[in-house]
Structures are given as C-alpha cells and as structure tokens.
Design a protein around this motif. Sequence first.
Motif, mmCIF file in Angstrom:
data_model
loop_
_atom_site.group_PDB
_atom_site.id
_atom_site.type_symbol
_atom_site.label_atom_id
_atom_site.label_comp_id
_atom_site.label_asym_id
_atom_site.label_seq_id
_atom_site.Cartn_x
_atom_site.Cartn_y
_atom_site.Cartn_z
ATOM 1 N N GLY A 345 0.823 -1.202 0.000
ATOM 2 C CA GLY A 345 0.000 0.000 0.000
ATOM 3 C C GLY A 345 0.856 1.250 0.000
ATOM 4 O O GLY A 345 2.082 1.188 0.090
ATOM 5 N N THR A 346 0.185 2.370 -0.100
ATOM 6 C CA THR A 346 0.887 3.646 -0.210
ATOM 7 C C THR A 346 0.886 4.385 1.124
ATOM 8 O O THR A 346 -0.064 4.324 1.902
ATOM 9 C CB THR A 346 0.232 4.554 -1.268
ATOM 10 O OG1 THR A 346 -1.152 4.754 -0.929
ATOM 11 C CG2 THR A 346 0.332 3.932 -2.635
ATOM 12 N N VAL A 347 1.979 5.081 1.359
ATOM 13 C CA VAL A 347 2.085 6.044 2.452
ATOM 14 C C VAL A 347 2.606 7.314 1.808
ATOM 15 O O VAL A 347 3.751 7.363 1.357
ATOM 16 C CB VAL A 347 3.040 5.554 3.552
ATOM 17 C CG1 VAL A 347 3.166 6.607 4.643
ATOM 18 C CG2 VAL A 347 2.551 4.238 4.153
ATOM 19 N N GLY A 348 1.730 8.335 1.753
ATOM 20 C CA GLY A 348 2.083 9.513 0.965
ATOM 21 C C GLY A 348 2.241 9.089 -0.489
ATOM 22 O O GLY A 348 1.433 8.307 -1.018
ATOM 23 N N PRO A 349 3.295 9.538 -1.159
ATOM 24 C CA PRO A 349 3.496 9.160 -2.560
ATOM 25 C C PRO A 349 4.260 7.851 -2.739
ATOM 26 O O PRO A 349 4.581 7.483 -3.860
ATOM 27 C CB PRO A 349 4.317 10.330 -3.106
ATOM 28 C CG PRO A 349 5.137 10.771 -1.939
ATOM 29 C CD PRO A 349 4.273 10.556 -0.724
ATOM 30 N N HIS A 350 4.532 7.131 -1.658
ATOM 31 C CA HIS A 350 5.431 6.003 -1.724
ATOM 32 C C HIS A 350 4.688 4.678 -1.584
ATOM 33 O O HIS A 350 3.763 4.552 -0.766
ATOM 34 C CB HIS A 350 6.491 6.107 -0.613
ATOM 35 C CG HIS A 350 7.194 7.422 -0.583
ATOM 36 N ND1 HIS A 350 8.028 7.852 -1.588
ATOM 37 C CD2 HIS A 350 7.160 8.431 0.333
ATOM 38 C CE1 HIS A 350 8.501 9.049 -1.286
ATOM 39 N NE2 HIS A 350 7.978 9.424 -0.129
ATOM 40 N N LEU A 351 5.115 3.691 -2.339
ATOM 41 C CA LEU A 351 4.543 2.357 -2.291
ATOM 42 C C LEU A 351 5.407 1.476 -1.395
ATOM 43 O O LEU A 351 6.610 1.350 -1.622
ATOM 44 C CB LEU A 351 4.472 1.761 -3.698
ATOM 45 C CG LEU A 351 3.819 0.387 -3.816
ATOM 46 C CD1 LEU A 351 2.336 0.484 -3.495
ATOM 47 C CD2 LEU A 351 4.020 -0.165 -5.228
ATOM 48 N N PHE A 352 4.784 0.874 -0.393
ATOM 49 C CA PHE A 352 5.489 -0.015 0.526
ATOM 50 C C PHE A 352 5.050 -1.451 0.250
ATOM 51 O O PHE A 352 3.856 -1.749 0.275
ATOM 52 C CB PHE A 352 5.170 0.351 1.977
ATOM 53 C CG PHE A 352 5.850 1.593 2.463
ATOM 54 C CD1 PHE A 352 6.839 1.531 3.421
ATOM 55 C CD2 PHE A 352 5.509 2.843 1.962
ATOM 56 C CE1 PHE A 352 7.477 2.679 3.878
ATOM 57 C CE2 PHE A 352 6.132 3.995 2.399
ATOM 58 C CZ PHE A 352 7.123 3.916 3.360
ATOM 59 N N PRO A 353 5.994 -2.357 0.005
ATOM 60 C CA PRO A 353 5.619 -3.738 -0.287
ATOM 61 C C PRO A 353 5.125 -4.471 0.956
ATOM 62 O O PRO A 353 5.490 -4.118 2.090
ATOM 63 C CB PRO A 353 6.922 -4.357 -0.800
ATOM 64 C CG PRO A 353 7.996 -3.536 -0.175
ATOM 65 C CD PRO A 353 7.447 -2.142 -0.065
ATOM 66 N N GLU A 354 4.308 -5.470 0.752
ATOM 67 C CA GLU A 354 3.863 -6.305 1.864
ATOM 68 C C GLU A 354 5.071 -6.929 2.568
ATOM 69 O O GLU A 354 6.019 -7.386 1.926
ATOM 70 C CB GLU A 354 2.950 -7.413 1.348
ATOM 71 C CG GLU A 354 2.432 -8.338 2.443
ATOM 72 C CD GLU A 354 1.557 -9.449 1.889
ATOM 73 O OE1 GLU A 354 1.202 -10.360 2.680
ATOM 74 O OE2 GLU A 354 1.231 -9.415 0.684
ATOM 75 N N GLY A 355 5.048 -6.922 3.888
ATOM 76 C CA GLY A 355 6.126 -7.517 4.670
ATOM 77 C C GLY A 355 7.279 -6.581 4.974
ATOM 78 O O GLY A 355 8.186 -6.947 5.731
ATOM 79 N N ALA A 356 7.277 -5.375 4.403
ATOM 80 C CA ALA A 356 8.374 -4.433 4.649
ATOM 81 C C ALA A 356 8.427 -4.057 6.132
ATOM 82 O O ALA A 356 7.397 -3.905 6.795
ATOM 83 C CB ALA A 356 8.195 -3.178 3.806
ATOM 84 N N LEU A 357 9.630 -3.904 6.633
ATOM 85 C CA LEU A 357 9.843 -3.450 8.008
ATOM 86 C C LEU A 357 10.048 -1.944 7.984
ATOM 87 O O LEU A 357 10.933 -1.446 7.277
ATOM 88 C CB LEU A 357 11.059 -4.148 8.620
ATOM 89 C CG LEU A 357 11.349 -3.849 10.091
ATOM 90 C CD1 LEU A 357 10.229 -4.371 10.991
ATOM 91 C CD2 LEU A 357 12.693 -4.442 10.507
ATOM 92 N N VAL A 358 9.231 -1.222 8.740
ATOM 93 C CA VAL A 358 9.287 0.240 8.775
ATOM 94 C C VAL A 358 9.811 0.672 10.143
ATOM 95 O O VAL A 358 9.241 0.322 11.181
ATOM 96 C CB VAL A 358 7.894 0.852 8.522
ATOM 97 C CG1 VAL A 358 7.976 2.383 8.534
ATOM 98 C CG2 VAL A 358 7.324 0.363 7.202
ATOM 99 N N LEU A 359 10.915 1.427 10.143
ATOM 100 C CA LEU A 359 11.523 1.919 11.372
ATOM 101 C C LEU A 359 11.291 3.416 11.504
ATOM 102 O O LEU A 359 11.464 4.163 10.534
ATOM 103 C CB LEU A 359 13.035 1.645 11.373
ATOM 104 C CG LEU A 359 13.480 0.198 11.159
ATOM 105 C CD1 LEU A 359 15.007 0.127 11.139
ATOM 106 C CD2 LEU A 359 12.912 -0.716 12.226
ATOM 107 N N MET A 360 10.902 3.847 12.680
ATOM 108 C CA MET A 360 10.743 5.263 12.987
ATOM 109 C C MET A 360 11.471 5.507 14.295
ATOM 110 O O MET A 360 11.109 4.934 15.327
ATOM 111 C CB MET A 360 9.260 5.627 13.115
ATOM 112 C CG MET A 360 8.492 5.476 11.809
ATOM 113 S SD MET A 360 6.743 5.041 12.054
ATOM 114 C CE MET A 360 6.883 3.315 12.523
ATOM 115 N N SER A 361 12.501 6.333 14.262
ATOM 116 C CA SER A 361 13.357 6.502 15.435
ATOM 117 C C SER A 361 13.140 7.861 16.081
ATOM 118 O O SER A 361 13.424 8.903 15.486
ATOM 119 C CB SER A 361 14.833 6.350 15.044
ATOM 120 O OG SER A 361 15.667 6.696 16.136
#
Length: 399
Positions: A345-361
Amino acid sequence: ENPAAMRPPLKAGPPTVPPFSFRFWIPGATVVGLRRYPLTFLPRLARRYGDLVRFRAGPLDIFLLNDPELIREVLINQDRRFTKGPGLRVAERLLGKGLLTSEGDFHRRQRRLAQPAFHRPRIAAYGEIMVRYAERAAAGWREGAQVDLVEEMRGLTLRIAARTLFDTEGEAEIRDISDALTEALHLYRWAMLPFAPQLERLVPAVTRRFDRARERLDATVYRMIRERRASGEDRGDLLSMLLLARDADGDGNRMTDEQLRDEAMTLLLAGHETTANALSWTWYLLARNPQAEARMHAEIDAVLGGRPPTADDLPRLPYTRAVFAESMRCFPPAWIIARRAAEEGTVGPHLFPEGALVLMSQWVTHHDARWYPEPFRFRPERWLGEAAASRPKFAYYPF
C-alpha cells in the motif's frame, strides 16, 4: 490508493545487503553497527539519504522514516495496515496481549475497557499518591550524601506503580516484583539479539531463567486478581477499574483473568521502567545545566509557596513542564518504533511492499536540526511560545 505511487528506489538508501553479507557498503556501516551502535548509525543514514531511507537485509525490505507526516500516517492514519514490529512480538512473552502488544479489534476493545482508569478524577488521585511517595523518597536523602539516582528512581516508580495498580505497599511483595522484573528485562534484551531463537536452543538455561522470572510475576499478579474478585471491593486502584469495566459498546463482557494479568503487567512495566529512565535523565540534564535548574526551582517556589503540588498546578508550571518535555526529547524513553506492512500500500506518494519493516526513530527525529536548532543542547525554552506550536506534531513522540 495513489495510482502515481512509486516504490522508493534502492538508491534512496545504502546498497542491498546480500543474504549472507554482514556489511552495508558505506563507510563504517555494518549490520552489527545497526544492532550495536544504532544511535550513531541511524542518524547517519538519515543525514545521508533523507527522510525516507530504503535498504535490504537479505530478502527483507527495510525503511527508515524521518518525515513527521509519514510517521503520522504509519502510526495513526493507517495503523490498521501496519502490524507491530518484531521487538513487541518478543515482548509478548513477558507482557502477553496487553495494550502495548495487542492489535486490531482486540486492542480497540481492551483500550475501551481500560479508558475509564485514565479519566481526569482518577489521574488526580494517582497524582496525590505520586506526590506522597516522592516526598517520602526525598526525605531519605541527606545533604552531601551520594545516591544512585537510577536505582532510586526505579524504586520510586515501582512503588508508585504497585500502589496505583494493586493498592499494595508491602515491601516484601514489591521487592519480589522488582527482582522478577529486573531478571525478566535482562533476559528480554538477550531475546532481542540477532539469532535469538538459535541462541536459546544452544543456551537453554537462559530460557529457563526467563520462564522462572515470568512465573514469579504471574504468581503475584494472579493472586491479587483472585483476591480482588473474591472481595468485590473497589479500592480505587487500576486493578479495581479493570475488574469492573464492561465492554458496553462491544460484546458486553468483562476481562478474563488472563486479560487482566496482561494489562496489569503492561501497565506495571510502562509505569516503572520508562518513567524511571525519563526521571533519571532529567536529573542528569538539570545537574549539567544549573541555570535551567535554578529557573525551574524558582517557578516551583513561586507557584507552590512550599506546599506539595497537585494535578491542578500543572498548567501553572509551564517551565517545569518544558524541562521534562526537553529531557524526553534529548533522551526519549522509547528511541525506536518498528512496524511491518501487513499488505502492499501507499504512504504519501510512496509504495510499501507487503512484509516491509518500517523503522521510525525518536532519537533521529528528536535530534533533527530542522525542528530543533542545536539539537544536542538542553534548552527547555524550545517548548515555550510559538516555537513549540510551529513544529509538526510528529517531530516529537517520546513514547
């Protein structure tokens, strides 16, 4: 969906890591560095590659976000599309399915049930307990004596958590909870190491120690739950609130003993470890910044005039609040959050693949000079006036 969305190219981050490689081909950056030196490694990635960094470790797509709007999208607006990260999956072994680790409809139900425990009158009552315990702790200190503030703060916050959660002040009981929690947290950090499942098979004694620590905690918490159910008494603590809560907007049921245990364990840990860390860093920063310390004390003296504080005094202590906000900016109690994309799915203009690990520090965002000039300086004034109001909301998320 945004039809124009594009998957960020790998040039948005360091080159792909082959499945059996331990090195990112950028100077001094390794997988071991990411694990052992994240507070230098992650900011370096953000400075070099920007607010959206993409890289791979074997087949795993990893994204580091440092844009407050993208962080808001993942954590708030699209939270149903992102499951909690591997660290919280490990935490389930200690906390069960409490508010910190649970997800989806079950999480929303548990949140509804727990919400009354945090209404304003209850918070004010907890505040009175906190003040009383803080005064008692301070009375034991003497001018010129040396104290281990980290241990002092852990003891203080654990006593407050035990009193507000379970209405208990028994020293033996609190000491048993403290010893078991300390052991469990030590072994939890072991469980977060790379290849932890393989290590556990090689060193089964570690798993047995963790299980024994959890069993000690469970024995204490389940005993309190049984006693409270038998008495039916509302003692004004969080356990009473959770026992009495009924899901009027859902299935109409109350929490089971297991659900009560998981929520109590989560609140015990959340009200103990992170709060003690935040307090310890605050005293450290004030000791290194005597002008800020003097200004905070002057405000407290002017507002309170020597009497103990109450929850109603907080709006009249803006600089004191700013001190704690700045302390948690400099040393956030949680320094990273991980989520996994449950679907493409999309977050903003970006496509994130299924299973991607998203880090926010939080560590990276809180030390970004765009939002905080001279980010490594302790400056409570950042939180007064227009400067605080002009920053994006998710440029600050210390928990």
